[in-house]
Design a protein around this motif. Sequence first.
Motif, mmCIF file in Angstrom:
data_model
loop_
_atom_site.group_PDB
_atom_site.id
_atom_site.type_symbol
_atom_site.label_atom_id
_atom_site.label_comp_id
_atom_site.label_asym_id
_atom_site.label_seq_id
_atom_site.Cartn_x
_atom_site.Cartn_y
_atom_site.Cartn_z
ATOM 1 N N ARG A 192 -5.380 1.181 2.180
ATOM 2 C CA ARG A 192 -6.093 0.232 1.318
ATOM 3 C C ARG A 192 -5.724 0.391 -0.155
ATOM 4 O O ARG A 192 -6.148 -0.407 -0.988
ATOM 5 C CB ARG A 192 -7.606 0.421 1.486
ATOM 6 C CG ARG A 192 -8.130 0.156 2.887
ATOM 7 C CD ARG A 192 -9.651 0.144 2.904
ATOM 8 N NE ARG A 192 -10.209 1.431 2.554
ATOM 9 C CZ ARG A 192 -10.491 2.403 3.431
ATOM 10 N NH1 ARG A 192 -10.255 2.213 4.727
ATOM 11 N NH2 ARG A 192 -11.002 3.557 3.046
ATOM 12 N N THR A 193 -4.945 1.418 -0.465
ATOM 13 C CA THR A 193 -4.622 1.710 -1.860
ATOM 14 C C THR A 193 -3.293 1.066 -2.247
ATOM 15 O O THR A 193 -2.264 1.312 -1.617
ATOM 16 C CB THR A 193 -4.525 3.233 -2.075
ATOM 17 O OG1 THR A 193 -5.771 3.830 -1.708
ATOM 18 C CG2 THR A 193 -4.206 3.560 -3.527
ATOM 19 N N THR A 194 -3.340 0.245 -3.297
ATOM 20 C CA THR A 194 -2.148 -0.499 -3.720
ATOM 21 C C THR A 194 -1.704 -0.127 -5.136
ATOM 22 O O THR A 194 -0.948 -0.856 -5.753
ATOM 23 C CB THR A 194 -2.405 -2.010 -3.641
ATOM 24 O OG1 THR A 194 -3.558 -2.337 -4.442
ATOM 25 C CG2 THR A 194 -2.647 -2.447 -2.210
ATOM 26 N N ASN A 195 -2.218 0.990 -5.630
ATOM 27 C CA ASN A 195 -1.773 1.454 -6.947
ATOM 28 C C ASN A 195 -1.466 2.946 -6.861
ATOM 29 O O ASN A 195 -2.055 3.672 -6.071
ATOM 30 C CB ASN A 195 -2.833 1.200 -8.016
ATOM 31 C CG ASN A 195 -4.125 1.956 -7.739
ATOM 32 O OD1 ASN A 195 -4.898 1.586 -6.860
ATOM 33 N ND2 ASN A 195 -4.369 3.025 -8.485
ATOM 34 N N TYR A 196 -0.522 3.386 -7.688
ATOM 35 C CA TYR A 196 -0.110 4.785 -7.709
ATOM 36 C C TYR A 196 0.236 5.153 -9.144
ATOM 37 O O TYR A 196 0.997 4.433 -9.818
ATOM 38 C CB TYR A 196 1.108 4.997 -6.812
ATOM 39 C CG TYR A 196 1.695 6.395 -6.885
ATOM 40 C CD1 TYR A 196 1.191 7.425 -6.108
ATOM 41 C CD2 TYR A 196 2.751 6.683 -7.755
ATOM 42 C CE1 TYR A 196 1.716 8.712 -6.170
ATOM 43 C CE2 TYR A 196 3.287 7.966 -7.831
ATOM 44 C CZ TYR A 196 2.776 8.970 -7.047
ATOM 45 O OH TYR A 196 3.294 10.239 -7.122
ATOM 46 N N ILE B 208 -0.457 10.215 2.324
ATOM 47 C CA ILE B 208 -0.400 8.750 2.378
ATOM 48 C C ILE B 208 -0.714 8.207 3.770
ATOM 49 O O ILE B 208 -0.764 6.988 3.963
ATOM 50 C CB ILE B 208 0.973 8.234 1.919
ATOM 51 C CG1 ILE B 208 2.072 8.681 2.892
ATOM 52 C CG2 ILE B 208 1.289 8.681 0.507
ATOM 53 C CD1 ILE B 208 3.409 7.996 2.648
ATOM 54 N N SER C 277 -1.565 12.651 -7.566
ATOM 55 C CA SER C 277 -0.347 11.888 -7.317
ATOM 56 C C SER C 277 0.738 12.748 -6.683
ATOM 57 O O SER C 277 1.763 12.237 -6.227
ATOM 58 C CB SER C 277 0.186 11.299 -8.627
ATOM 59 O OG SER C 277 -0.688 10.320 -9.145
ATOM 60 N N GLU D 96 -7.595 5.293 3.909
ATOM 61 C CA GLU D 96 -7.755 4.998 2.486
ATOM 62 C C GLU D 96 -6.415 4.631 1.847
ATOM 63 O O GLU D 96 -6.327 3.710 1.041
ATOM 64 C CB GLU D 96 -8.354 6.204 1.765
ATOM 65 C CG GLU D 96 -8.586 5.964 0.282
ATOM 66 C CD GLU D 96 -9.153 7.173 -0.427
ATOM 67 O OE1 GLU D 96 -9.363 7.084 -1.654
ATOM 68 O OE2 GLU D 96 -9.384 8.204 0.239
ATOM 69 N N ALA D 97 -5.355 5.353 2.229
ATOM 70 C CA ALA D 97 -4.033 5.051 1.678
ATOM 71 C C ALA D 97 -3.578 3.650 2.069
ATOM 72 O O ALA D 97 -2.889 2.972 1.291
ATOM 73 C CB ALA D 97 -3.022 6.083 2.155
ATOM 74 N N ASN E 276 0.828 -1.209 0.000
ATOM 75 C CA ASN E 276 0.000 0.000 0.000
ATOM 76 C C ASN E 276 0.860 1.255 0.000
ATOM 77 O O ASN E 276 2.082 1.201 0.146
ATOM 78 C CB ASN E 276 -0.980 -0.003 1.167
ATOM 79 C CG ASN E 276 -0.275 -0.013 2.513
ATOM 80 O OD1 ASN E 276 0.508 0.881 2.825
ATOM 81 N ND2 ASN E 276 -0.565 -1.028 3.338
ATOM 82 N N LEU E 277 0.201 2.415 -0.156
ATOM 83 C CA LEU E 277 0.916 3.677 -0.304
ATOM 84 C C LEU E 277 1.773 4.018 0.911
ATOM 85 O O LEU E 277 2.887 4.533 0.764
ATOM 86 C CB LEU E 277 -0.077 4.820 -0.553
ATOM 87 C CG LEU E 277 -0.866 4.790 -1.857
ATOM 88 C CD1 LEU E 277 -1.801 5.997 -1.929
ATOM 89 C CD2 LEU E 277 0.068 4.779 -3.067
#
Length: 252
Positions: free
Chosen positions: A237-241, A230, A225, A234-235, A139-140
């Motif tokens: 849970r976020t695995t894309n950037y 971060i 971006s 939510e960050a 994640n981020l």
Amino acid sequence: MLPTILALFLACTLGLVSAHGGLSNYTVGDTWYRGYDPSTAEEEQVGQPWMVQRQWRTIDPIFDAESKFMACNDPGVSVGKGYIDVEAGEEITAVYYYWLHPVGPMTVWLAFCEEDCTTLDVNKVGWFKIWEAGLLEGNLAEGMWYQKQFQRWDGSPGLWPVRIPKSLKEGLYLIRHEILSIHVEDKPQFYMECASLNVTTGGKGMPGKEWLKRFPGVYKRDDPSIKINIYTEEAMRTTNYTIPGGPVWTAE
């Protein structure tokens, strides 16, 4: 989970002053090329025939994504007549003797100089991206970034090898290395340096106009971006950037 994020935030924030850095020199094969050193007297470097890098005054970052210094740092002016000789398809390695930031993307750009890189206006030339790396896994906030792999705590140099596109047209280019650190909430840190290249034994490849971008102008302050926090649930849970600046020119 939140205490872990808070600890990471505090560690990064406390290290803001000490963790800045810059590109010290370059290597191509066994050949070493010296970069500009803001801690060395200017008069010892300006005008030297061996100086390949544009001037940068401080290891501190550029904070404004739309700064006039986004191309080649502050002041980003040419101070030498040297060129790095590299064949198309060969690797050039950027050497950082001090880098501690762990989060954010890294990109490399080229700009064609026509006849002379030392007189080129870096704010008016077209830049095209040839390399990028960002979030590799996770994640981020706690994932593995390429910048974290590049990070050094033991005093050893950080080595950043990038291959010049094999089909690239031979000629004179500026190469621009950029590190974007996003470890502080909504306060991006841009670190960039530029150097002059003499690309030899190349092909006929050149990017079309749709690939060319200008600094400033590539980035916007409100790009999600770039203006990013971060340290949120939510960050976690976020695995894309999405790396800013558009796609890499593949030279196909």
